[in-house]
Design a protein around this motif. Structure first.
Motif, PDB file in Angstrom:
ATOM      1  N   ARG A  80       0.084  38.822  94.718  1.00  0.00           N
ATOM      2  CA  ARG A  80       0.262  39.393  93.477  1.00  0.00           C
ATOM      3  C   ARG A  80       2.001  39.561  93.431  1.00  0.00           C
ATOM      4  NH1 ARG A  80      -0.214  45.150  94.418  1.00  0.00           N
ATOM      5  NH2 ARG A  80       1.966  45.027  94.558  1.00  0.00           N
ATOM      6  N   PHE A  81       2.380  39.189  92.349  1.00  0.00           N
ATOM      7  CA  PHE A  81       3.790  39.212  92.113  1.00  0.00           C
ATOM      8  C   PHE A  81       4.223  40.318  90.948  1.00  0.00           C
ATOM      9  CE2 PHE A  81       2.549  34.975  93.465  1.00  0.00           C
ATOM     10  CZ  PHE A  81       3.314  34.652  94.233  1.00  0.00           C
ATOM     11  N   GLY A  82       5.124  40.961  91.300  1.00  0.00           N
ATOM     12  CA  GLY A  82       5.411  42.050  90.558  1.00  0.00           C
ATOM     13  C   GLY A  82       4.798  43.434  90.393  1.00  0.00           C
ATOM     14  N   LYS A  83       5.021  44.154  89.546  1.00  0.00           N
ATOM     15  CA  LYS A  83       4.187  45.341  89.228  1.00  0.00           C
ATOM     16  C   LYS A  83       3.766  45.925  87.956  1.00  0.00           C
ATOM     17  CE  LYS A  83       5.935  47.642  93.632  1.00  0.00           C
ATOM     18  NZ  LYS A  83       6.648  48.786  94.143  1.00  0.00           N
ATOM     19  N   GLY A  84       3.002  46.818  87.613  1.00  0.00           N
ATOM     20  CA  GLY A  84       2.645  47.270  86.476  1.00  0.00           C
ATOM     21  C   GLY A  84       2.433  46.185  85.384  1.00  0.00           C
ATOM     22  N   GLU A  85       2.800  46.125  84.061  1.00  0.00           N
ATOM     23  CA  GLU A  85       2.277  45.382  83.281  1.00  0.00           C
ATOM     24  C   GLU A  85       2.964  43.894  83.358  1.00  0.00           C
ATOM     25  OE1 GLU A  85       1.663  46.425  79.315  1.00  0.00           O
ATOM     26  OE2 GLU A  85       0.449  48.164  79.750  1.00  0.00           O
ATOM     27  N   ASN A  86       3.845  43.669  84.264  1.00  0.00           N
ATOM     28  CA  ASN A  86       4.616  42.457  84.625  1.00  0.00           C
ATOM     29  C   ASN A  86       3.978  41.558  85.902  1.00  0.00           C
ATOM     30  OD1 ASN A  86       6.748  42.708  82.662  1.00  0.00           O
ATOM     31  ND2 ASN A  86       7.546  44.163  83.947  1.00  0.00           N
ATOM     32  N   ALA A  87       3.064  42.344  86.416  1.00  0.00           N
ATOM     33  CA  ALA A  87       2.155  41.919  87.592  1.00  0.00           C
ATOM     34  C   ALA A  87       1.407  40.451  87.223  1.00  0.00           C
ATOM     35  CB  ALA A  87       1.135  42.730  88.157  1.00  0.00           C
ATOM     36  N   ILE A  88       1.937  39.670  88.160  1.00  0.00           N
ATOM     37  CA  ILE A  88       1.141  38.383  88.012  1.00  0.00           C
ATOM     38  C   ILE A  88       0.018  38.112  89.504  1.00  0.00           C
ATOM     39  CG2 ILE A  88       1.204  35.735  88.108  1.00  0.00           C
ATOM     40  CD1 ILE A  88       4.105  36.021  86.891  1.00  0.00           C
ATOM     41  N   TYR A  89      -1.202  37.816  88.977  1.00  0.00           N
ATOM     42  CA  TYR A  89      -2.175  37.502  90.109  1.00  0.00           C
ATOM     43  C   TYR A  89      -2.425  36.099  90.212  1.00  0.00           C
ATOM     44  CZ  TYR A  89      -6.850  37.310  92.212  1.00  0.00           C
ATOM     45  OH  TYR A  89      -7.873  37.055  93.023  1.00  0.00           O
ATOM     46  N   ASN A  90      -2.382  35.766  91.642  1.00  0.00           N
ATOM     47  CA  ASN A  90      -2.743  34.228  91.812  1.00  0.00           C
ATOM     48  C   ASN A  90      -3.432  33.883  92.735  1.00  0.00           C
ATOM     49  OD1 ASN A  90      -2.212  31.452  90.922  1.00  0.00           O
ATOM     50  ND2 ASN A  90      -0.401  31.379  92.501  1.00  0.00           N
ATOM     51  N   ALA A  91      -4.592  33.307  92.727  1.00  0.00           N
ATOM     52  CA  ALA A  91      -5.621  32.894  93.723  1.00  0.00           C
ATOM     53  C   ALA A  91      -5.639  31.338  93.714  1.00  0.00           C
ATOM     54  CB  ALA A  91      -6.798  33.691  93.408  1.00  0.00           C
ATOM     55  N   THR A  92      -5.812  30.927  94.915  1.00  0.00           N
ATOM     56  CA  THR A  92      -5.985  29.388  95.094  1.00  0.00           C
ATOM     57  C   THR A  92      -7.003  29.245  96.180  1.00  0.00           C
ATOM     58  OG1 THR A  92      -3.749  28.866  94.510  1.00  0.00           O
ATOM     59  CG2 THR A  92      -5.115  27.100  95.291  1.00  0.00           C
ATOM     60  N   SER A 126      -8.292  27.161  90.850  1.00  0.00           N
ATOM     61  CA  SER A 126      -7.170  28.149  90.789  1.00  0.00           C
ATOM     62  C   SER A 126      -7.351  29.221  89.692  1.00  0.00           C
ATOM     63  CB  SER A 126      -5.775  27.495  90.716  1.00  0.00           C
ATOM     64  OG  SER A 126      -4.772  28.438  90.589  1.00  0.00           O
ATOM     65  N   LEU A 127      -7.036  30.590  90.065  1.00  0.00           N
ATOM     66  CA  LEU A 127      -7.150  31.510  88.971  1.00  0.00           C
ATOM     67  C   LEU A 127      -5.566  32.365  89.032  1.00  0.00           C
ATOM     68  CD1 LEU A 127      -9.067  33.023  86.844  1.00  0.00           C
ATOM     69  CD2 LEU A 127      -9.695  34.520  88.662  1.00  0.00           C
ATOM     70  N   LYS A 128      -5.392  32.570  87.438  1.00  0.00           N
ATOM     71  CA  LYS A 128      -4.125  33.245  87.640  1.00  0.00           C
ATOM     72  C   LYS A 128      -4.376  34.127  86.306  1.00  0.00           C
ATOM     73  CE  LYS A 128       0.080  31.583  88.340  1.00  0.00           C
ATOM     74  NZ  LYS A 128       1.391  31.018  88.228  1.00  0.00           N
ATOM     75  N   ILE A 129      -3.926  35.447  86.626  1.00  0.00           N
ATOM     76  CA  ILE A 129      -3.707  36.413  85.628  1.00  0.00           C
ATOM     77  C   ILE A 129      -2.546  36.959  85.261  1.00  0.00           C
ATOM     78  CG2 ILE A 129      -4.517  38.875  84.980  1.00  0.00           C
ATOM     79  CD1 ILE A 129      -7.159  38.509  86.707  1.00  0.00           C
ATOM     80  N   ASN A 130      -1.698  36.670  84.452  1.00  0.00           N
ATOM     81  CA  ASN A 130      -0.541  36.726  84.146  1.00  0.00           C
ATOM     82  C   ASN A 130      -0.303  37.917  83.061  1.00  0.00           C
ATOM     83  OD1 ASN A 130       2.085  36.618  83.370  1.00  0.00           O
ATOM     84  ND2 ASN A 130       2.235  34.423  83.465  1.00  0.00           N
TER      85      ASN A 130
END
Length: 200
Positions: A80-92, A126-130
């Protein structure tokens, strides 16, 4: 406590259908060359679901380690990068498949030949929630050195590469990772990539 998500199941249904369509093409001997993405699906996050994903993503902790899909071993990494509404979740999720087999063929002189198909094949999910850019994306790809050696400009230039690609796809259809994947296993793979329990 896991929060129910109304958006992810429909997104997963699209991923399922896309992978099943890809596998059907493989079964028809369509050969794909390239890495990392044979399949790439990206969607804008619906406004009404954004708050659910903000809550989920911000409660994800970074982790990495071994994972398995049936008899295949692999590695999973969740960041997870960033916080709040700027967070990005990246799973590989990377699954390693050991290939060690042979293919018989006839050369242009009419002589019987045998080619060895061996080495590692890496299957990548890979799944990313940006949340910053309001996108959710999924990618699926495969890497194999035998296929990777083929020229993108002249993919059918060398007969031995063509034979190996055909043999590799034939192996995948009958005994490899693609033959192993079924609809329920695709769902299990998606569950590995998602940080919460989602009813699918």
């Amino acid at each position: 406590m896991a929060m129910p998500l109304s958006f992810l199941p429909s997104f997963f249904d699209e991923i399922k259908l896309a992978i099943m369509d890809y596998l059907e093409k493989v079964r028809k001997n369509v050969i794909f060359i390239g890495f990392p993405g044979f399949l790439f699906i990206s969607k804008t996050i619906p406004f009404e679901n954004r708050h659910e994903l903000v809550y989920i993503v911000n409660n994800v902790n970074t982790k990495s380690g071994s994972a398995s899909v049936g008899p295949y071993k692999g590695y999973i990494e969740i960041r997870r990068f960033g916080k709040g509404e700027n967070a990005i979740y990246n799973a590989t999720l990377r699954i390693t498949e050991k290939v060690d087999t042979y293919i018989k063929w006839i050369d242009y002189k009419g002589k019987s030949q045998v080619s060895k198909l061996s080495g590692e094949v890496i299957h990548v999910f890979s799944l990313k929630i940006n949340l910053r850019d309001n996108l959710i994306s999924f990618a699926f790809g495969m890497h194999n050195k035998t296929i990777g050696e083929v020229s993108y400009y002249r993919p059918l230039e060398r007969s031995d590469y063509v034979i190996k690609m055909h043999g590799f796809m034939n192996y995948e259809q009958k005994a490899g990772f693609y033959a192993f994947i079924k609809e329920d296993i695709i769902l299990n793979i998606l569950r590995l990539l998602v940080p919460v329990e989602v009813s699918i």
